[in-house]
Design an enzyme around this catalytic site. Structure first.
Site, mmCIF file in Angstrom:
data_model
loop_
_atom_site.group_PDB
_atom_site.id
_atom_site.type_symbol
_atom_site.label_atom_id
_atom_site.label_comp_id
_atom_site.label_asym_id
_atom_site.label_seq_id
_atom_site.Cartn_x
_atom_site.Cartn_y
_atom_site.Cartn_z
ATOM 1 N N CYS A 162 4.931 -17.566 -9.231
ATOM 2 C CA CYS A 162 6.230 -17.230 -10.170
ATOM 3 C C CYS A 162 5.755 -17.222 -11.511
ATOM 4 C CB CYS A 162 7.105 -18.133 -9.886
ATOM 5 S SG CYS A 162 7.590 -18.432 -8.115
ATOM 6 N N CYS A 261 7.589 -25.801 -2.629
ATOM 7 C CA CYS A 261 7.808 -24.535 -2.984
ATOM 8 C C CYS A 261 9.304 -24.106 -2.917
ATOM 9 C CB CYS A 261 7.179 -23.414 -2.345
ATOM 10 S SG CYS A 261 7.149 -21.677 -2.819
ATOM 11 N N PHE A 421 5.416 5.535 7.407
ATOM 12 C CA PHE A 421 5.095 4.263 7.019
ATOM 13 C C PHE A 421 5.985 3.342 7.579
ATOM 14 C CE2 PHE A 421 3.339 7.006 3.807
ATOM 15 C CZ PHE A 421 1.792 6.740 3.921
ATOM 16 N N GLU A 442 3.355 5.051 12.036
ATOM 17 C CA GLU A 442 2.752 3.875 11.562
ATOM 18 C C GLU A 442 1.413 3.754 11.734
ATOM 19 O OE1 GLU A 442 1.763 0.542 9.849
ATOM 20 O OE2 GLU A 442 3.572 1.365 9.071
ATOM 21 N N CYS A 517 6.961 -0.056 -3.317
ATOM 22 C CA CYS A 517 6.701 -1.336 -3.992
ATOM 23 C C CYS A 517 5.799 -1.387 -5.023
ATOM 24 C CB CYS A 517 6.311 -2.290 -2.776
ATOM 25 S SG CYS A 517 4.498 -1.726 -2.044
#
Length: 569
Positions: A162, A261, A421, A442, A517
């Site tokens: 983070c 966490c 994918f 995939e 992403c």
């Protein structure tokens, strides 16, 4: 690897057009204060070894104010910092991957600093010098950044997870949205002056829950805990041995001991605390894996969260990854963990390789079930220890709704969907009941198997999942399948291979939904699909109708995007 930007190009013949593209995009990256060549750095280049920062006293240089925000700095000649130079800097913005962007006065030379945030004035030392930028290690903050908030996690300053906890969430969203915009303009070559692009770029979708959103966390065991340099005098010798936690940023062999966490659930933190309390007990004879000597027993502790489909209550899987086949050694830990009500599965993956992967060659179920379940878009998914599943379930539901909206399904069950994918089939399966057929491709065999099981679990009979490497397709790829109306492509970080882009352009499906992403490689691929590759006589056939950034992982630099491309008539 050269410092010129490649933007994730991979396995492409080394032709002259590639070199021209690299040079062109590298130049564009320097001109933009918020988009730099950081977008193209490999994982090796993006790490920072603190040992590189050790400079003999006799070589230490005077601190030089060297930022464009410093009005007192005057120079009659261009100034470029050297390795080891200590500078006073002001962070101007955040670049892709979350590094702070600073610039040298007059020259505009870019300096990148990890954990520097916009508006922060600090002292930094140049650790690495590249052709068109340099990396800096922050030594001391002079004045804090704007939009400062107190980070609630005690490890936020040192854990690699983070990086932006001390930046207000509103500022995080603004920075991420700007990063996507800059990448699409400078890499994708979409002009902000064109009304079509201005209408396509959507505001980022925030994440309603900024903590406790991850359904999967992997912690590593280590023979010696890593302690930040400034805390060495505060820590006792006992605190520096035997660690269970997260890897220190930039180090594969150093583990920061973590007792809690804030990204995982309270139940998962209770399991972590329970293991921390007892695994070091000498009577148990448990030793952590040493990546240098290739000795030790405990490698990883993986925690996965799901939901019971009947009660809706949370359920937890605990996975111990060990280096050898001796599950009985874990029995004392198991007996402690099973007292936590949410724990419904404890497994042991045995990985005898010297690598750091958590996927085992063998798996033992030590307690309860071998899988847990989760519900997404009304479907039930079985999750095993090594299954891929979206890490933020709540936000994944929103992401998939955006994908569904982009599909513009007719509702008559007549359309064919090609899901590239596809992973464990989650996206395609959420659309299957409204289309004629889904064909998913995939490369990971286990993911294909999971996709088929998920189809059966949800009584879906119109989905076919095929194992295949989409980076190695030839002219016969998908030739035996009906032409799709909609293509969904969700590539990993390197983006799509040029062969696949050529296939999509030749295929000419009405709509392509690109889920990314990595905004940098996404911008590159959007450019290819819309404008083509003139150097290879490839013509673009699509227009970008919508680009929707989604914040899946607050307090991290990661950004997801859903892009809709429509075939030009």
């Amino acid at each position: 690897m050269a410092a010129t930007a490649t933007f994730g190009l991979r396995s492409i013949p080394s032709n002259s057009w590639i070199h021209k593209f690299r040079a062109r995009t590298a130049a564009a990256s320097i001109r933009s204060h918020s988009f730099t060549t950081l977008a193209s750095l490999s994982p090796v280049e993006d790490t920072e070894d603190i040992q590189l920062n050790v400079i003999p006293k006799e070589d230490a240089r005077e601190t030089v104010p060297s930022t464009s925000n410093n009005n007192n700095y005057k120079s009659n000649k261009s100034y470029f910092p050297k390795r080891g130079q200590t500078l006073e800097l002001v962070c101007e913005s955040l670049a892709f991957k979350g590094k702070g962007v600073c610039k040298v006065a007059d020259t505009g030379f870019v300096l990148m600093c990890d954990r520097a945030l916009p508006g922060e004035r600090f002292i930094g030392r140049v650790t690495r010098k590249k052709d068109n930028y340099a990396e800096v290690k922050k030594l001391k903050t002079i004045t804090p950044h704007r939009d400062y908030v107190e980070a609630p996690c005690e490890y936020a300053s040192h854990c690699g997870g983070c990086k932006t906890q001390s930046l207000s969430y509103e500022a995080q969203l603004k920075a991420k949205e700007q990063q996507v915009r800059d990448l699409v303009v400078h890499v994708g070559k979409f002009s902000e002056q064109v009304p079509e692009f201005a209408g396509a770029m959507k505001p980022i979708v925030p994440c309603d829950i900024q903590f406790h959103y991850r359904n999967k966390m992997e912690f590593s065991f280590g023979p010696k805990g890593w302690v930040p340099a400034e805390q060495l005098q505060e820590k006792s010798t006992d605190e520096c041995v035997y660690a269970l936690g997260l890897h220190a940023p930039g180090f594969f062999d150093k583990v920061l001991n973590v007792n809690k966490c804030l990204l995982q659930s309270d139940a998962a933190n209770e399991v972590l605390a329970t293991v921390q309390e007892c695994w070091r007990d000498p009577e148990l004879g448990l030793s952590p894996w040493n990546v240098h000597s290739h000795s030790g027993f405990l490698k990883h502790l993986m925690l996965r969260s799901g939901r019971n489909i009947e009660t809706g209550l949370p359920e937890l899987m605990v996975n111990f990854v060990t280096s050898s086949d001796n599950p009985e050694c874990l029995r004392p830990l198991v007996e402690k963990i099973v007292t936590i009500p949410e724990v419904v599965s404890i497994v042991n993956n045995v990985n005898t390789s010297i690598g750091n992967t958590s996927v085992g060659e063998k798996e033992y179920t030590l307690y309860g079930k071998s899988t847990i379940t989760e519900i997404l878009r009304g479907l039930t998914f079985q999750i095993s220890a090594n299954s891929f599943f979206q890490t933020n379930t709540r936000q994944a539901d929103i992401l998939y709704k955006l994908i569904e909206d982009c599909a513009f399904l007719k509702g008559d069950g007549s359309e064919i969907v090609l899901d590239l994918f596809c992973g464990t089939g989650t996206i395609g399966l959420t659309l299957a009941k409204r289309v004629k057929h889904v064909y998913g491709f995939e490369v990971v065999a286990q993911a294909v198997s999971d996709a088929r099981q998920n189809a059966t679990l949800n009584c879906i009979n119109n989905a076919t999942f095929i194992e295949g490497d989409l980076n190695k397709i030839d002219s016969t790829f998908a030739s035996n399948l009906p032409k799709p109306d909609i293509v969904i492509t969700d590539p990993n970080r390197p983006g799509m291979h040029i062969k696949l882009i050529k296939f999509l352009l030749k295929l000419g499906a009405s709509r392509i939904i690109y889920v990314s992403c990595n905004p940098a490689t996404c911008a590159r691929d959007l450019n290819y699909l819309c404008y083509g590759v003139p150097e290879q006589n490839i013509e673009g056939r699509y227009r970008l109708s919508s680009l929707q950034p989604v914040d899946m992982f607050p307090h991290t630099p990661h950004i997801e995007c859903v892009c809709l491309l429509e075939l030009r008539l």
